[in-house]
Design a protein around this motif. Structure first.
Motif, mmCIF file in Angstrom:
data_model
loop_
_atom_site.group_PDB
_atom_site.id
_atom_site.type_symbol
_atom_site.label_atom_id
_atom_site.label_comp_id
_atom_site.label_asym_id
_atom_site.label_seq_id
_atom_site.Cartn_x
_atom_site.Cartn_y
_atom_site.Cartn_z
ATOM 1 N N VAL A 274 0.773 -2.850 -14.861
ATOM 2 C CA VAL A 274 1.416 -1.889 -13.967
ATOM 3 C C VAL A 274 2.436 -2.643 -13.110
ATOM 4 C CG1 VAL A 274 1.076 -0.232 -12.102
ATOM 5 C CG2 VAL A 274 -0.631 -0.414 -13.918
ATOM 6 N N MET A 275 3.694 -2.250 -13.206
ATOM 7 C CA MET A 275 4.780 -2.968 -12.520
ATOM 8 C C MET A 275 4.911 -2.519 -11.068
ATOM 9 S SD MET A 275 6.480 -5.116 -14.705
ATOM 10 C CE MET A 275 4.811 -5.795 -14.858
ATOM 11 N N LEU A 276 3.908 -2.899 -10.255
ATOM 12 C CA LEU A 276 3.855 -2.516 -8.845
ATOM 13 C C LEU A 276 3.475 -3.724 -8.005
ATOM 14 C CD1 LEU A 276 3.958 -0.190 -6.744
ATOM 15 C CD2 LEU A 276 1.528 0.202 -7.201
ATOM 16 N N HIS A 277 4.244 -3.946 -6.928
ATOM 17 C CA HIS A 277 4.050 -5.119 -6.081
ATOM 18 C C HIS A 277 4.130 -4.717 -4.615
ATOM 19 C CE1 HIS A 277 4.348 -9.236 -4.619
ATOM 20 N NE2 HIS A 277 5.500 -8.973 -4.043
ATOM 21 N N ALA A 278 3.103 -5.090 -3.839
ATOM 22 C CA ALA A 278 3.092 -4.835 -2.393
ATOM 23 C C ALA A 278 3.904 -5.936 -1.715
ATOM 24 C CB ALA A 278 1.663 -4.801 -1.873
ATOM 25 N N ARG A 279 5.164 -5.690 -1.474
ATOM 26 C CA ARG A 279 6.086 -6.738 -1.036
ATOM 27 C C ARG A 279 5.916 -7.126 0.427
ATOM 28 N NH1 ARG A 279 12.606 -5.974 -1.135
ATOM 29 N NH2 ARG A 279 12.311 -5.156 0.962
ATOM 30 N N THR A 280 5.800 -6.129 1.306
ATOM 31 C CA THR A 280 5.800 -6.395 2.747
ATOM 32 C C THR A 280 4.636 -5.692 3.428
ATOM 33 O OG1 THR A 280 8.212 -6.647 2.806
ATOM 34 C CG2 THR A 280 7.119 -6.139 4.888
ATOM 35 N N LEU A 281 3.992 -6.420 4.337
ATOM 36 C CA LEU A 281 2.927 -5.843 5.157
ATOM 37 C C LEU A 281 3.143 -6.300 6.591
ATOM 38 C CD1 LEU A 281 0.191 -4.265 5.190
ATOM 39 C CD2 LEU A 281 -0.943 -6.483 5.005
ATOM 40 N N GLY A 282 3.242 -5.334 7.491
ATOM 41 C CA GLY A 282 3.436 -5.642 8.904
ATOM 42 C C GLY A 282 2.398 -4.918 9.751
ATOM 43 N N PHE A 283 1.910 -5.588 10.799
ATOM 44 C CA PHE A 283 0.873 -4.993 11.641
ATOM 45 C C PHE A 283 0.889 -5.653 13.015
ATOM 46 C CE2 PHE A 283 -0.837 -8.415 9.035
ATOM 47 C CZ PHE A 283 -1.381 -9.270 9.978
ATOM 48 N N GLN A 284 0.188 -5.042 13.939
ATOM 49 C CA GLN A 284 0.022 -5.619 15.268
ATOM 50 C C GLN A 284 -1.217 -6.506 15.248
ATOM 51 O OE1 GLN A 284 -1.620 -3.317 18.705
ATOM 52 N NE2 GLN A 284 0.429 -3.562 19.550
#
Length: 321
Positions: A274-284
């Motif tokens: 499956v050609m899916l990538h979680a590129r960016t994750l931002g949080f406090q």
């Protein structure tokens, strides 16, 4: 666990093992067949066979033994750690690794790797997820790569879970999809839940629809064959991105569950997953209140597929909307 039910009117005739696989998403077809062979499945009071055809009115009774995992042990599985402190750990999950133990996957998971890491680094892990999901605030599918955050303390777990619940997390995904959307930018609003017919899938055909919203932007077109898109999920439902893109008529490449066989190969290019990538994750950050954001570029297998597509339609590859 004993379960008994009656086949409802309108159900099409099909093999018993296939029917039960669709109804019980946590059991594989081979597991279902083993239960039948062990005499744990009965049809109309009689021992059943996997090939028996079900029909409306049939009474099915089966007994699923409670699956008890062995004591989870740490395993020396490499981790790409992007950040770690006393409260949390951020990593880049490779495609192909299951996040947490479950029937059929008691070992070789991300949790096993984390347990080994903490055992040898002297770190702690949040207990809120229980013994099978320690520290897991969220998850990625087995075939999805990308950035994840792990809670090391219960307070951090609760704080991060609240951010996910209230959708204040920054998330950007990248995907390669079949075909090219007519609109270069749009919003998909489609309530989804577990599919009423195929229990391993999620769709709008459900008895328990939940609000689901995804923003998408076409980043690159490969002629009319495929496109590279950026995805901004506003909610976090199971299989949301896969279902939403399929609803547009553009399933993710390498995802036969939602796209069928046509997405497993395109013009001779084999799609490995499956050609899916979680590129960016931002949080406090739960302890400091500071904003943390982590980004990882596309993994090599997705880059290779993009390069192959570019060679296939070099004069038709276009960037942007």
């Amino acid at each position: 666990m004993q379960t008994e039910f009656v086949i409802t009117a309108g159900e099409q005739p099909k093999r018993l093992d296939i029917f039960l696989v669709n109804r019980e998403p946590n059991l594989s077809r081979s597991a279902i067949q083993r239960l039948i062979e062990q005499g744990r499945v009965k049809m109309n009071g009689q021992a059943a066979k996997p090939s028996q055809k079900i029909k409306p009115g049939d009474r099915i009774a089966f007994d699923i033994p409670k699956a008890e995992p062995l004591e989870l042990k740490g395993e020396a599985i490499p981790l790409e750690i992007l950040h770690e402190d006393d409260h949390l750990l951020v990593l880049n999950k490779p495609a192909g690794i299951v996040v947490h133990p479950a029937p059929g996957n008691w070992a070789g998971t991300l949790v096993n790797a984390l347990l080994y890491h903490f055992e040898h680094s002297g770190g702690t892990v949040s207990t809120i997820g229980g013994k099978e999901r320690p520290g897991l605030v969220h998850r990625l599918d087995k075939q999805t790569s990308g950035v994840m955050v792990i809670a090391k303390r219960d307070q951090a777990h609760r704080h991060l879970a609240s951010q996910f619940k209230h959708h204040s997390i920054t998330r950007v995904y990248e995907a390669l999809i079949w075909g090219v959307p007519k609109k270069g930018h749009g919003l998909i609003e489609l309530a989804i839940g577990r599919d009423t017919k195929e229990r391993k899938k999620f769709s709008a055909r459900t008895t328990n629809p939940k609000e689901s919203v995804t923003e998408y932007k076409v980043d690159r077109r490969f002629g009319k064959l495929a496109a590279h898109v950026l995805l901004y999920p506003k909610t976090g439902r199971t299989h949301q991105l896969r279902v939403h893109l399929t609803s547009l008529g553009h399933p993710i490449l390498g995802d036969p569950t939602y796209g069928g066989r046509k997405v497993t190969e395109i013009e001779g290019i084999e799609i490995p997953r499956v050609m899916l990538h979680a590129r960016t994750l931002g949080f406090q950050h739960p302890a400091t209140g500071e904003t943390h954001e982590y980004t990882r570029p596309l993994p090599p297998d997705m880059v290779e597929v993009m390069q192959a597509l570019e060679k296939l339609v070099p004069q038709k590859t276009t960037k942007g909307v």
